[in-house]
Design a protein around this motif. Structure first.
Motif, PDB file in Angstrom:
ATOM      1  N   GLY A 184       2.151   8.492 -10.330  1.00  0.00           N
ATOM      2  CA  GLY A 184       0.978   8.625  -9.478  1.00  0.00           C
ATOM      3  C   GLY A 184       0.816   7.544  -8.430  1.00  0.00           C
ATOM      4  N   ILE A 185       1.865   6.776  -8.165  1.00  0.00           N
ATOM      5  CA  ILE A 185       1.801   5.709  -7.163  1.00  0.00           C
ATOM      6  C   ILE A 185       2.151   6.292  -5.795  1.00  0.00           C
ATOM      7  N   GLU A 186       1.286   6.095  -4.834  1.00  0.00           N
ATOM      8  CA  GLU A 186       1.542   6.565  -3.486  1.00  0.00           C
ATOM      9  C   GLU A 186       2.305   5.496  -2.704  1.00  0.00           C
ATOM     10  N   ASP A 187       3.297   5.923  -1.975  1.00  0.00           N
ATOM     11  CA  ASP A 187       4.078   5.029  -1.118  1.00  0.00           C
ATOM     12  C   ASP A 187       4.571   3.792  -1.865  1.00  0.00           C
ATOM     13  N   PRO A 188       5.326   3.955  -2.926  1.00  0.00           N
ATOM     14  CA  PRO A 188       5.874   2.779  -3.612  1.00  0.00           C
ATOM     15  C   PRO A 188       6.866   2.059  -2.706  1.00  0.00           C
ATOM     16  N   PRO A 189       7.113   0.787  -2.945  1.00  0.00           N
ATOM     17  CA  PRO A 189       8.061   0.047  -2.096  1.00  0.00           C
ATOM     18  C   PRO A 189       9.451   0.678  -2.166  1.00  0.00           C
ATOM     19  N   LEU A 190      10.179   0.579  -1.045  1.00  0.00           N
ATOM     20  CA  LEU A 190      11.500   1.197  -0.953  1.00  0.00           C
ATOM     21  C   LEU A 190      12.609   0.187  -0.741  1.00  0.00           C
ATOM     22  N   THR A 191      12.251  -1.086  -0.583  1.00  0.00           N
ATOM     23  CA  THR A 191      13.256  -2.131  -0.422  1.00  0.00           C
ATOM     24  C   THR A 191      12.872  -3.339  -1.269  1.00  0.00           C
ATOM     25  N   GLU A 192      13.855  -4.190  -1.536  1.00  0.00           N
ATOM     26  CA  GLU A 192      13.559  -5.408  -2.281  1.00  0.00           C
ATOM     27  C   GLU A 192      12.595  -6.288  -1.502  1.00  0.00           C
ATOM     28  N   ALA A 193      12.746  -6.329  -0.181  1.00  0.00           N
ATOM     29  CA  ALA A 193      11.845  -7.146   0.636  1.00  0.00           C
ATOM     30  C   ALA A 193      10.401  -6.685   0.482  1.00  0.00           C
ATOM     31  N   GLU A 194      10.183  -5.376   0.403  1.00  0.00           N
ATOM     32  CA  GLU A 194       8.825  -4.865   0.219  1.00  0.00           C
ATOM     33  C   GLU A 194       8.278  -5.235  -1.152  1.00  0.00           C
ATOM     34  N   VAL A 195       9.138  -5.223  -2.168  1.00  0.00           N
ATOM     35  CA  VAL A 195       8.710  -5.656  -3.496  1.00  0.00           C
ATOM     36  C   VAL A 195       8.271  -7.114  -3.454  1.00  0.00           C
ATOM     37  N   ARG A 196       9.079  -7.966  -2.813  1.00  0.00           N
ATOM     38  CA  ARG A 196       8.744  -9.393  -2.723  1.00  0.00           C
ATOM     39  C   ARG A 196       7.443  -9.599  -1.941  1.00  0.00           C
ATOM     40  N   GLU A 197       7.273  -8.842  -0.865  1.00  0.00           N
ATOM     41  CA  GLU A 197       6.068  -8.982  -0.045  1.00  0.00           C
ATOM     42  C   GLU A 197       4.820  -8.617  -0.848  1.00  0.00           C
ATOM     43  N   GLU A 198       4.911  -7.544  -1.634  1.00  0.00           N
ATOM     44  CA  GLU A 198       3.747  -7.143  -2.422  1.00  0.00           C
ATOM     45  C   GLU A 198       3.453  -8.154  -3.531  1.00  0.00           C
ATOM     46  N   LEU A 199       4.491  -8.728  -4.126  1.00  0.00           N
ATOM     47  CA  LEU A 199       4.263  -9.775  -5.120  1.00  0.00           C
ATOM     48  C   LEU A 199       3.552 -10.965  -4.495  1.00  0.00           C
ATOM     49  N   GLU A 200       3.924 -11.336  -3.289  1.00  0.00           N
ATOM     50  CA  GLU A 200       3.239 -12.424  -2.587  1.00  0.00           C
ATOM     51  C   GLU A 200       1.771 -12.087  -2.381  1.00  0.00           C
ATOM     52  N   GLN A 201       1.493 -10.846  -2.021  1.00  0.00           N
ATOM     53  CA  GLN A 201       0.110 -10.436  -1.794  1.00  0.00           C
ATOM     54  C   GLN A 201      -0.704 -10.490  -3.086  1.00  0.00           C
ATOM     55  N   TRP A 202      -0.090 -10.070  -4.188  1.00  0.00           N
ATOM     56  CA  TRP A 202      -0.778 -10.140  -5.467  1.00  0.00           C
ATOM     57  C   TRP A 202      -1.088 -11.591  -5.831  1.00  0.00           C
TER      58      TRP A 202
END
Length: 304
Positions: A184-202
């Protein structure tokens, strides 16, 4: 040596699936179904999930996920992780392997079961800024945190102890995004860079929190009720998972890699030896993968 390996294999199987000697009942069903499923042999997901480095990744992701007080509250207040942690582990492995190796029908059914269990997981928590919030296990916010920490942990563990990923880490993130969408997750990250960016935001959001409940959970992850045969190896793998975390997360968890005085102990290398022992005991291709290959061969996939 052969008898020791057999006993060691059975203890590993009991820990991961709740059965030993024969696979749990859901594994042979992966040979059934009428399509290839979401992932094929040679994919990034098969490569990562088929390697024993996932054991360290699993420890690491439990530690990371516990940093979100909403995710931790759901586990702490509603799951049986304290009374039956190995049962919870077996259920998680079942979902991961069904989405990885099963038909689309089986993957969707397994996800529906998980989401149905999540429906009753609700409550409140206090975030890192002292604000009380409501939570539900199917909330997109919590699901996203779980998904992102999962991707980060499996990429990190594979990079240290695994093998080259077909298409690289971005391919794994992109392929495993399917699991996020199923949940049920909309627009999940598609690259490692996006994963890292979201972790920074959290991390910057102030929601993550270290408190007594986190400390208790970390202690439990560090000291699970394993058989005496598995405990020495687990201590090494736990230390290796901690070493793979960024220092800021180690600080929040109250953990540091072990040292002998000022000298860090070689837990990364030691973990590689333990994982080699696990692979020797379990073999290079697990029963879930083998069942999926039988389905694919029946359906005429030449590469299976």
């Amino acid at each position: 040596m052969r008898n020791y390996l057999t006993e060691y294999r059975h203890e590993l199987q009991r820990t991961f699936t709740g059965t030993s000697g024969t696979p749990p009942e859901w594994v042979p069903r992966l040979a059934e179904g009428h399509d290839a499923g979401y992932h094929l042999p040679g994919s990034a997901v098969w490569s990562v999930h088929g390697h024993v480095a996932t054991i360290v990744a699993g420890i690491r992701v439990l530690l990371m996920q516990a940093l979100h007080p909403g995710a931790l509250a759901g586990v702490y207040e509603h799951s049986g992780f304290q009374k039956d942690p190995l049962g919870r582990l077996a259920n998680t492995i079942r979902w991961i392997f069904t989405v990885t190796y099963g038909s689309t029908e089986d993957a969707q059914a397994a996800t529906t079961r998980v989401r149905k269990i999540h429906e009753r997981v609700r409550g409140t928590y206090v975030d890192g800024k002292g604000i009380q919030r409501d939570y539900a296990a199917n909330d997109p916010e919590l699901l996203r945190w779980v998904h992102i920490t999962y991707a980060d942990s499996f990429i990190t563990a594979n990079r240290i102890w695994g093998r080259p990923i077909p298409g690289g880490a971005d391919a794994y993130v992109r392929e495993w995004a399917t699991a996020g969408r199923l949940m049920g997750i909309e627009d999940p990250p598609l690259t490692e860079a996006e994963v890292r960016e979201e972790l920074e935001q959290w991390y910057a959001s102030g929601i993550l929190r270290a408190d007594e409940r986190l400390a208790e959970t970390v202690w439990f992850i560090r000291h699970p009720p394993l058989s005496p045969m598995l405990r020495p190896g687990y201590r090494i793998l736990f230390a290796a998972a901690v070493a793979s975390l960024e220092p800021r997360y180690q600080d929040m968890l109250g953990l540091r890699p072990p040292r002998f005085g000022p000298i860090p102990l070689p837990v990364i290398t030691s973990a590689r030896a333990v994982l080699g022992m696990v692979r020797l005991a379990l073999g290079s291709h697990g029963p879930s993968e083998q069942a999926a290959l039988r389905r694919l061969q029946r359906l005429g996939y030449a590469d299976a």
